[in-house]
Design a protein around this motif. Structure first.
Motif, PDB file in Angstrom:
ATOM      1  N   GLU A 111       4.461  -4.106  14.467  1.00  0.00           N
ATOM      2  CA  GLU A 111       5.867  -4.212  14.717  1.00  0.00           C
ATOM      3  C   GLU A 111       6.679  -3.142  14.055  1.00  0.00           C
ATOM      4  O   GLU A 111       6.280  -2.438  12.998  1.00  0.00           O
ATOM      5  CB  GLU A 111       6.166  -5.484  14.428  1.00  0.00           C
ATOM      6  CG  GLU A 111       6.478  -5.782  12.850  1.00  0.00           C
ATOM      7  CD  GLU A 111       7.045  -7.250  12.588  1.00  0.00           C
ATOM      8  OE1 GLU A 111       8.076  -7.457  11.666  1.00  0.00           O
ATOM      9  OE2 GLU A 111       6.542  -8.229  12.969  1.00  0.00           O
ATOM     10  N   TRP A 112       7.896  -2.927  14.432  1.00  0.00           N
ATOM     11  CA  TRP A 112       8.759  -1.848  14.142  1.00  0.00           C
ATOM     12  C   TRP A 112       9.273  -2.240  12.615  1.00  0.00           C
ATOM     13  O   TRP A 112       9.938  -3.833  12.868  1.00  0.00           O
ATOM     14  CB  TRP A 112       9.779  -1.379  15.030  1.00  0.00           C
ATOM     15  CG  TRP A 112       9.102  -0.873  16.356  1.00  0.00           C
ATOM     16  CD1 TRP A 112       9.313  -1.303  17.444  1.00  0.00           C
ATOM     17  CD2 TRP A 112       8.553   0.548  15.863  1.00  0.00           C
ATOM     18  NE1 TRP A 112       8.651  -0.448  18.180  1.00  0.00           N
ATOM     19  CE2 TRP A 112       8.258   0.672  17.442  1.00  0.00           C
ATOM     20  CE3 TRP A 112       8.465   1.450  15.199  1.00  0.00           C
ATOM     21  CZ2 TRP A 112       7.453   1.887  17.807  1.00  0.00           C
ATOM     22  CZ3 TRP A 112       7.743   2.664  15.435  1.00  0.00           C
ATOM     23  CH2 TRP A 112       7.439   2.881  16.948  1.00  0.00           C
ATOM     24  N   PRO A 113       9.571  -1.826  11.651  1.00  0.00           N
ATOM     25  CA  PRO A 113      10.116  -2.241  10.370  1.00  0.00           C
ATOM     26  C   PRO A 113      11.638  -2.053  10.244  1.00  0.00           C
ATOM     27  O   PRO A 113      12.156  -1.802  11.256  1.00  0.00           O
ATOM     28  CB  PRO A 113       9.623  -1.076   9.353  1.00  0.00           C
ATOM     29  CG  PRO A 113       9.616   0.171   9.983  1.00  0.00           C
ATOM     30  CD  PRO A 113       9.254  -0.119  11.635  1.00  0.00           C
ATOM     31  N   ALA A 114      12.090  -2.940   9.091  1.00  0.00           N
ATOM     32  CA  ALA A 114      13.600  -2.708   8.984  1.00  0.00           C
ATOM     33  C   ALA A 114      14.259  -1.537   9.072  1.00  0.00           C
ATOM     34  O   ALA A 114      13.496  -0.456   8.550  1.00  0.00           O
ATOM     35  CB  ALA A 114      13.762  -3.765   7.824  1.00  0.00           C
ATOM     36  N   HIS A 116      14.732   0.415  11.803  1.00  0.00           N
ATOM     37  CA  HIS A 116      14.414   0.906  12.828  1.00  0.00           C
ATOM     38  C   HIS A 116      15.147   0.269  14.027  1.00  0.00           C
ATOM     39  O   HIS A 116      15.519  -1.066  13.818  1.00  0.00           O
ATOM     40  CB  HIS A 116      12.803   0.575  13.281  1.00  0.00           C
ATOM     41  CG  HIS A 116      12.269   1.422  14.707  1.00  0.00           C
ATOM     42  ND1 HIS A 116      12.467   0.937  15.907  1.00  0.00           N
ATOM     43  CD2 HIS A 116      11.789   2.543  14.768  1.00  0.00           C
ATOM     44  CE1 HIS A 116      11.916   1.750  16.809  1.00  0.00           C
ATOM     45  NE2 HIS A 116      11.479   2.620  16.077  1.00  0.00           N
ATOM     46  N   ALA A 119      13.770  -3.280  15.161  1.00  0.00           N
ATOM     47  CA  ALA A 119      13.264  -4.019  13.997  1.00  0.00           C
ATOM     48  C   ALA A 119      12.692  -5.191  14.358  1.00  0.00           C
ATOM     49  O   ALA A 119      13.462  -5.966  14.915  1.00  0.00           O
ATOM     50  CB  ALA A 119      14.150  -3.877  12.785  1.00  0.00           C
ATOM     51  N   GLY A 120      11.452  -5.481  14.155  1.00  0.00           N
ATOM     52  CA  GLY A 120      11.068  -6.874  14.076  1.00  0.00           C
ATOM     53  C   GLY A 120      10.297  -7.163  15.360  1.00  0.00           C
ATOM     54  O   GLY A 120       9.459  -8.172  15.719  1.00  0.00           O
TER      55      GLY A 120
END
Length: 460
Positions: A111-114, A116, A119-120
């Motif tokens: 998953e995409w990080p904070a 991005h 994100a989430g």
């Protein structure tokens, strides 16, 4: 230190406290279906990664076999600074590895990080997510998929190091001749495959059958079917573990579809559907052929989508060396009842009625190949496609049977121009895996092969 609330993690903490486990591999299946990841201490895994995720470079899902990356993928690692996405461990996949001392392994989703813009959210081109998307579509129809994969491989008495140093030439297979179904002549082969069988069972896989195959050194181990995602998780674990066990035994094995001019390595995929309550839905005892209307549409969808989805089942140049006349691998687009010359073989009866997809080879990424078969079946179901008559004769020798793509170039063209692929997988997924194929083709087109040297060194 507290343990995350999940039965698998509680067992891991108990094993660590007892000195049975001291490392956890967090792994993600890449575009080729290989496991990539890192080793974590149990304390670090349970204290942080299991709950918060674990960072890994985004290029793991945007690279070729050589780990080369570049523009054209949906993830542009260079222009994004080679940042990280998050690996979210799936506790249902946690298991110990009998071939790796005091080590456990868990598969992860991405998953995409904070920070991005997404994100989430899941990384949409990740193979596990591509399959999950199709399984979710299936669930919207009140259906669930069960799958089994049959992988073949070749075993050589040479070590991987020796094979590399010799550029994989003149290797010695572990059997000397065709030992298909044989119970003798396996003296050199049996020790390593016996260990693979037993340690895969200890790792949680359920073995059904095992036997030698046609090509010298060839073997097949079949594990019991399961829910589609679980089967694919087992598949990548098996391939990774079998190579590690072979290396420990001082031999080498390969799953490549076509090592030489002999029989290739297949990965036949068995696929069936049930209702979400577990009820079989493909069989109809009242029908003359025992098939329900839903199954007829499901099989028709396979045939309709095979040319466009071939790239997800045969993703490499070598894949198409296996899909050639005379190789006892499918070359046409047809189906048959218990007919191994067809790419789609209908087999079984009643609750065991299923399709066997015979196009994928040993290099197939199982998540993508199964996703392709599920998506094709849904295409047939949603459009109520009619099923042509089964092929009763040798489909390999019938010139009237429509042909599968014969090269990666042809499969790439069908994939990236397919309206159906864009509709069911999305343009981002189509573009990402098209780039993977273009990268494979570009690498091959710059290589000088042994065939060219033999043909041209002296005589041209």
């Amino acid at each position: 230190m507290s343990t995350p609330t999940h039965q698998a993690y509680e067992r891991l903490r108990a094993d660590a406290d007892a000195g049975r486990i001291d490392e956890v591999i967090v792994a993600v299946p890449d575009l080729q279906g290989r496991l990539q990841g890192s080793r974590l201490s149990v304390d670090h895994f349970l204290g942080e990664a299991a709950q918060d995720g674990f960072g890994a470079c985004v290029y793991l899902l945007a690279s070729d076999v050589e780990m080369g990356t570049g523009p054209g993928y949906a993830i542009d690692a260079w222009n994004s600074g080679f940042g990280d996405f998050l690996l979210r461990p799936d506790p249902a996949t946690l298991r110990t590895l009998p071939w790796d001392d005091r080590t456990a392994l868990v598969l992860a989703d991405t998953e995409w990080p904070a920070g991005h813009e997404e994100a989430g959210r899941p990384v949409g081109i990740a193979p596990r997510h591509v399959l999950r998307t199709q399984l979710d579509r299936l669930a919207d129809h009140g259906l669930t998929a069960f799958a089994g994969t049959e992988l073949e491989f070749l075993v050589f008495t040479d070590t991987y190091r020796d094979a590399w140093d010799r550029r994989y030439h003149a290797l010695e297979p572990a059997t000397r001749y065709n030992v298909d179904y044989a119970l003798q002549g396996l003296g050199t082969l049996e020790p390593v495959v016996r260990r693979i069988r037993r340690e895969m069972v200890r790792a949680g896989l359920t073995m059904e059958t095992a036997r030698a195959e046609c090509h010298p050194g060839q073997y097949e181990i079949v594990f019991r079917y399961d829910e589609a995602m679980t089967t694919c998780d087992h598949h990548v674990l098996f391939k990774n573990g079998a190579k590690q066990i072979a290396a420990q035994e001082g031999v080498a094995l390969t799953f490549m579809p076509k090592y030489d001019e002999g029989e290739g390595n297949s990965c036949h995929i068995h696929l069936s559907l049930r209702g979400t309550d577990g009820t079989p839905v493909l069989a109809d005892p009242a029908a003359d052929d025992g098939m329900s209307d839903l199954m007829r549409h499901f099989v028709a969808g396979q045939l309709a989508c095979l040319p466009d989805f071939a790239l997800l089942m045969a993703p490499n140049i070598n894949s198409y060396k296996r899909l050639q006349p005379g190789a006892f691998a499918p070359t046409g687009i047809t189906w048959g009842r218990d007919n191994r010359t067809c790419p789609v073989r209908v087999v079984g009866s009643g609750a065991s009625l299923r399709i066997e997809h015979r196009v994928p080879g040993g290099d197939a990424n199982p998540y993508l190949a199964v996703a392709a078969a599920v998506a094709a079946g849904l295409h047939g179901i949603e459009n109520r496609l009619p099923l042509p008559a089964p092929h009763a004769a040798n489909a390999l020798a019938d010139p009237d049977v429509p042909r599968l793509p014969t090269t990666l170039t042809e499969a790439l063209h069908r994939w990236e121009t397919s309206e159906t692929a864009a509709k069911v997988f999305g343009e981002t997924v189509v573009g990402h895996y098209a780039q993977a194929a273009r990268t494979e083709l570009a690498a091959f087109e710059t290589a000088v092969t042994d065939w060219e040297r033999v043909r041209g060194f002296e005589r041209l």
